[in-house]
Design a protein around this motif. Sequence first.
Motif, PDB file in Angstrom:
ATOM      1  N   GLN A  55       0.851  -1.182   0.000  1.00 42.60           N
ATOM      2  CA  GLN A  55       0.000   0.000   0.000  1.00 42.60           C
ATOM      3  C   GLN A  55       0.888   1.235   0.000  1.00 42.60           C
ATOM      4  OE1 GLN A  55      -2.527  -0.653   3.473  1.00 42.60           O
ATOM      5  NE2 GLN A  55      -3.928  -1.737   2.129  1.00 42.60           N
ATOM      6  N   THR A  56       0.295   2.354  -0.389  1.00 41.46           N
ATOM      7  CA  THR A  56       1.080   3.583  -0.450  1.00 41.46           C
ATOM      8  C   THR A  56       0.350   4.695   0.295  1.00 41.46           C
ATOM      9  OG1 THR A  56       1.982   2.918  -2.575  1.00 41.46           O
ATOM     10  CG2 THR A  56       2.197   5.231  -1.993  1.00 41.46           C
ATOM     11  N   PHE A  57       1.097   5.388   1.119  1.00 34.92           N
ATOM     12  CA  PHE A  57       0.541   6.496   1.900  1.00 34.92           C
ATOM     13  C   PHE A  57       1.379   7.746   1.663  1.00 34.92           C
ATOM     14  CE2 PHE A  57      -0.604   2.615   4.033  1.00 34.92           C
ATOM     15  CZ  PHE A  57      -1.921   2.822   4.404  1.00 34.92           C
ATOM     16  N   GLU A  58       0.714   8.871   1.754  1.00 35.80           N
ATOM     17  CA  GLU A  58       1.434  10.137   1.689  1.00 35.80           C
ATOM     18  C   GLU A  58       1.330  10.787   3.058  1.00 35.80           C
ATOM     19  OE1 GLU A  58       1.578  12.981  -1.914  1.00 35.80           O
ATOM     20  OE2 GLU A  58       0.167  13.884  -0.528  1.00 35.80           O
ATOM     21  N   VAL A  59       2.482  11.077   3.641  1.00 39.20           N
ATOM     22  CA  VAL A  59       2.529  11.611   4.998  1.00 39.20           C
ATOM     23  C   VAL A  59       2.944  13.072   4.921  1.00 39.20           C
ATOM     24  CG1 VAL A  59       3.592  11.390   7.266  1.00 39.20           C
ATOM     25  CG2 VAL A  59       3.153   9.342   5.898  1.00 39.20           C
ATOM     26  N   GLY A  60       2.223  13.896   5.650  1.00 42.13           N
ATOM     27  CA  GLY A  60       2.591  15.308   5.711  1.00 42.13           C
ATOM     28  C   GLY A  60       1.739  16.157   4.797  1.00 42.13           C
ATOM     29  N   LYS A  72       2.332  -5.233   3.313  1.00 39.38           N
ATOM     30  CA  LYS A  72       1.448  -5.677   4.389  1.00 39.38           C
ATOM     31  C   LYS A  72       1.130  -7.154   4.187  1.00 39.38           C
ATOM     32  CE  LYS A  72      -3.289  -4.478   5.746  1.00 39.38           C
ATOM     33  NZ  LYS A  72      -3.958  -5.642   5.168  1.00 39.38           N
TER      34      LYS A  72
ATOM     35  N   LEU B 206      -4.879   5.366  11.974  1.00 34.64           N
ATOM     36  CA  LEU B 206      -4.002   5.110  10.837  1.00 34.64           C
ATOM     37  C   LEU B 206      -2.541   5.212  11.281  1.00 34.64           C
ATOM     38  CD1 LEU B 206      -3.796   4.442   7.947  1.00 34.64           C
ATOM     39  CD2 LEU B 206      -4.168   6.825   7.343  1.00 34.64           C
ATOM     40  N   VAL B 212       3.386   5.357  11.650  1.00 32.72           N
ATOM     41  CA  VAL B 212       3.973   6.648  11.293  1.00 32.72           C
ATOM     42  C   VAL B 212       3.322   7.698  12.186  1.00 32.72           C
ATOM     43  CG1 VAL B 212       4.213   8.382   9.493  1.00 32.72           C
ATOM     44  CG2 VAL B 212       4.443   5.975   8.923  1.00 32.72           C
ATOM     45  N   HIS B 214       2.429  10.834  12.521  1.00 33.26           N
ATOM     46  CA  HIS B 214       2.170  12.127  11.907  1.00 33.26           C
ATOM     47  C   HIS B 214       0.661  12.281  11.833  1.00 33.26           C
ATOM     48  CE1 HIS B 214       2.149  15.450   9.089  1.00 33.26           C
ATOM     49  NE2 HIS B 214       3.461  15.562   9.223  1.00 33.26           N
ATOM     50  N   LYS B 216      -1.156  13.838   9.765  1.00 34.86           N
ATOM     51  CA  LYS B 216      -1.763  13.891   8.433  1.00 34.86           C
ATOM     52  C   LYS B 216      -1.194  12.781   7.548  1.00 34.86           C
ATOM     53  CE  LYS B 216      -3.442  17.164   5.047  1.00 34.86           C
ATOM     54  NZ  LYS B 216      -3.246  16.384   3.841  1.00 34.86           N
ATOM     55  N   ILE B 217      -1.993  11.745   7.354  1.00 34.41           N
ATOM     56  CA  ILE B 217      -1.593  10.647   6.471  1.00 34.41           C
ATOM     57  C   ILE B 217      -2.735  10.417   5.493  1.00 34.41           C
ATOM     58  CG2 ILE B 217      -0.812   8.260   6.348  1.00 34.41           C
ATOM     59  CD1 ILE B 217      -0.182   8.440   9.344  1.00 34.41           C
ATOM     60  N   VAL B 218      -2.406  10.373   4.217  1.00 36.02           N
ATOM     61  CA  VAL B 218      -3.422  10.136   3.188  1.00 36.02           C
ATOM     62  C   VAL B 218      -3.044   8.871   2.448  1.00 36.02           C
ATOM     63  CG1 VAL B 218      -4.528  11.066   1.120  1.00 36.02           C
ATOM     64  CG2 VAL B 218      -3.797  12.613   2.945  1.00 36.02           C
ATOM     65  N   GLN B 219      -4.024   7.988   2.257  1.00 40.76           N
ATOM     66  CA  GLN B 219      -3.712   6.768   1.511  1.00 40.76           C
ATOM     67  C   GLN B 219      -3.778   7.054   0.017  1.00 40.76           C
ATOM     68  OE1 GLN B 219      -6.028   3.245   2.453  1.00 40.76           O
ATOM     69  NE2 GLN B 219      -4.291   1.994   1.814  1.00 40.76           N
ATOM     70  N   ILE B 220      -2.755   6.596  -0.687  1.00 44.62           N
ATOM     71  CA  ILE B 220      -2.688   6.806  -2.134  1.00 44.62           C
ATOM     72  C   ILE B 220      -3.135   5.547  -2.868  1.00 44.62           C
ATOM     73  CG2 ILE B 220      -1.176   7.440  -4.057  1.00 44.62           C
ATOM     74  CD1 ILE B 220      -1.383   9.638  -2.016  1.00 44.62           C
ATOM     75  N   ALA B 221      -2.741   4.373  -2.373  1.00 41.37           N
ATOM     76  CA  ALA B 221      -3.097   3.122  -3.044  1.00 41.37           C
ATOM     77  C   ALA B 221      -3.303   2.050  -1.994  1.00 41.37           C
ATOM     78  CB  ALA B 221      -1.979   2.704  -4.003  1.00 41.37           C
ATOM     79  N   HIS B 222      -4.293   1.182  -2.187  1.00 43.13           N
ATOM     80  CA  HIS B 222      -4.505   0.122  -1.200  1.00 43.13           C
ATOM     81  C   HIS B 222      -4.001  -1.243  -1.659  1.00 43.13           C
ATOM     82  CE1 HIS B 222      -8.861  -0.141  -2.774  1.00 43.13           C
ATOM     83  NE2 HIS B 222      -8.255  -1.213  -3.210  1.00 43.13           N
ATOM     84  N   LEU B 300      -8.815   0.584   8.515  1.00 44.08           N
ATOM     85  CA  LEU B 300      -7.867   1.697   8.488  1.00 44.08           C
ATOM     86  C   LEU B 300      -6.933   1.578   7.288  1.00 44.08           C
ATOM     87  CD1 LEU B 300      -6.956   1.767  12.267  1.00 44.08           C
ATOM     88  CD2 LEU B 300      -8.162   3.556  11.034  1.00 44.08           C
ATOM     89  N   TYR B 301      -6.680   0.330   6.854  1.00 45.37           N
ATOM     90  CA  TYR B 301      -5.774   0.118   5.725  1.00 45.37           C
ATOM     91  C   TYR B 301      -6.481   0.322   4.384  1.00 45.37           C
ATOM     92  CZ  TYR B 301      -2.700  -2.081   9.161  1.00 45.37           C
ATOM     93  OH  TYR B 301      -1.893  -2.335  10.234  1.00 45.37           O
ATOM     94  N   TYR B 302      -7.779   0.612   4.438  1.00 44.86           N
ATOM     95  CA  TYR B 302      -8.541   0.793   3.193  1.00 44.86           C
ATOM     96  C   TYR B 302      -9.328   2.094   3.284  1.00 44.86           C
ATOM     97  CZ  TYR B 302      -6.912  -3.833   2.377  1.00 44.86           C
ATOM     98  OH  TYR B 302      -6.077  -4.902   2.202  1.00 44.86           O
TER      99      TYR B 302
END
Lengths: 244, 306
Positions: A55-60, A72, B206, B212, B214, B216-222, B300-302
């Motif tokens: 999976q990919t997350f963007e932090v910040g 995972k 999350l 992590v 922080h 502010k975390i945004v998921q880009i791909a699941h 949370l992972y999705y």
Amino acid sequence: MTKQLALVIDLNVCVGCHACVTSCKQWNTSGEAGYLSDDNPYGADPTGTFFNRVQTFEVGEFPDTETVHFPKSCLHCEDPPCVPVCPTGASYKRAEDGIVLVDYDKCIGCKYCAWACPYGAREIDEHQKVMKKCTLCVDRIYDQNLPEAERKPACVMACPTSARLFGDVHDPESVVSRAIRESGGYALMPEWGTQPANHYLPRRKTTKRLHPDELERHDNPLKVDGRLPRPEPGEPALDDVTSW
Amino acid sequence: MKPAWSVIFFTTLAGAGQGLFLALVAAEALGEVPAGFLVSGALLALGLLAVGLAASFFHLGHPERAWRSAAMWRTSWLSREVIVLPAFMAAVAAFGLSHFFSFERNHSLWIGSAGAVLCIALFVCTGMIYACLPFLQEWRTPLTVVNFIAFGCASGATAAAALAAWQHPPLARPYAAAALALGALAYLTRLAALARNRQLRPKSTLSTAIGVKHPKIVQIAHGAAGGSFNTREFFHGRPREVVRAVRWTFLALVFPVPAALLGGGADSAAVLGAAFAAQYAGLLAERWYFFAEAKHPQNLYYQAIA
């Protein structure tokens, strides 16, 4: 002390290439335990059973963001909540190496273990109707026919950046224990007390501090090597004494 | 969680059957009851349990291996339920037979008491299957077990009132009164569970899910181009308005509507049967909401689906 095999995944190194996903799928769909089902693999809405996903997350907040690729899979918890709930005993944790496995011949496909896993590490095989999950390539890591260097999970073998380490986390001198100890390894969702055996290594800030003596040699105070050799006026230059 | 219809039907049907059986045993313990009524009552309870059991098989990927699930009774509430359910059904059958063959009252009462113990054990097993999972915080409360027992007893008493109105009218009134009291109790405990769950703060975030720290975390791909088991099994996939509508529906149907029918004074089998039908429909909605309300931490992972 008993053995507990596990993966340690370095998020600082993972580039999110999905090589671990595809190699895992390839190895585990070809084994004697049977295939991992896929539906519409080339269609509009592909779906299938995988043991491992990235999976990919963007932090910040922009512009100060970091992309975190997050592989995972089953964490092979030391206290796995999925095992005691299984009514048939199909889901079990091996005493000898701590791998959590599913006996596909005993599984009745009630999905209760998937409900009991906070990480969503288990997936039902929609065609074989049994619960599946990462086996740490149990059919590979003990295979005497393989060269010793290849007796590792397929994902570890495939990782091009060596972001995945494999070993016994109960052995304090193993490569994984060292990594956890020295690079701040942590477990996912520690609040549930599942004690995952797999650990993750955090992102690290990569900075380079340049000291003045690295720009200017401190053992060369007269800057001798900075002075150009210059002939006196009237002295023959190289061009005058030799022909090319 | 995605509501599992097989389990919704099993828990509601078996619950009503269990409540009906307790109502029969209670009536017999408290006074003389014609054997014919008890036999037909036991038959109806057995029928409800059998249909519920059949529904539960649809939950399994491999129903032909269901016998294996009795193995792990030391650790698994599901396994315990699998053992207690047939034992209880046998007790209900024995109870019916003891009246069909006119056993001594003493003996049939013993069978009834043993059945009642198994009945309560079955309620506890069914409730604990959900209440024992620590991270499904909406389920992790004694109120889950209490609600399973209270609603089972209430719907069973309503069914008993309807059956009595048809087979043995003198008992219809007392059963209706019991159904009202039990229904009110169940309603209160359910409201308590709703109020409790409204206060819940999810333990996992999350941040703890991926480690992590922080805000502010945004998921880009699941990790999958299409859906997966994780995106199908743990999300009800309905808009918030639908979930809210289901809640109001069950809050109306599970007690107020049957209470109006039970307390209306009409003792006809049709009215009391309608009360049971309304309450049962309400229980289906209640169980659906029970699943939909539970937020699994794996969601949370999705984030894109959540």
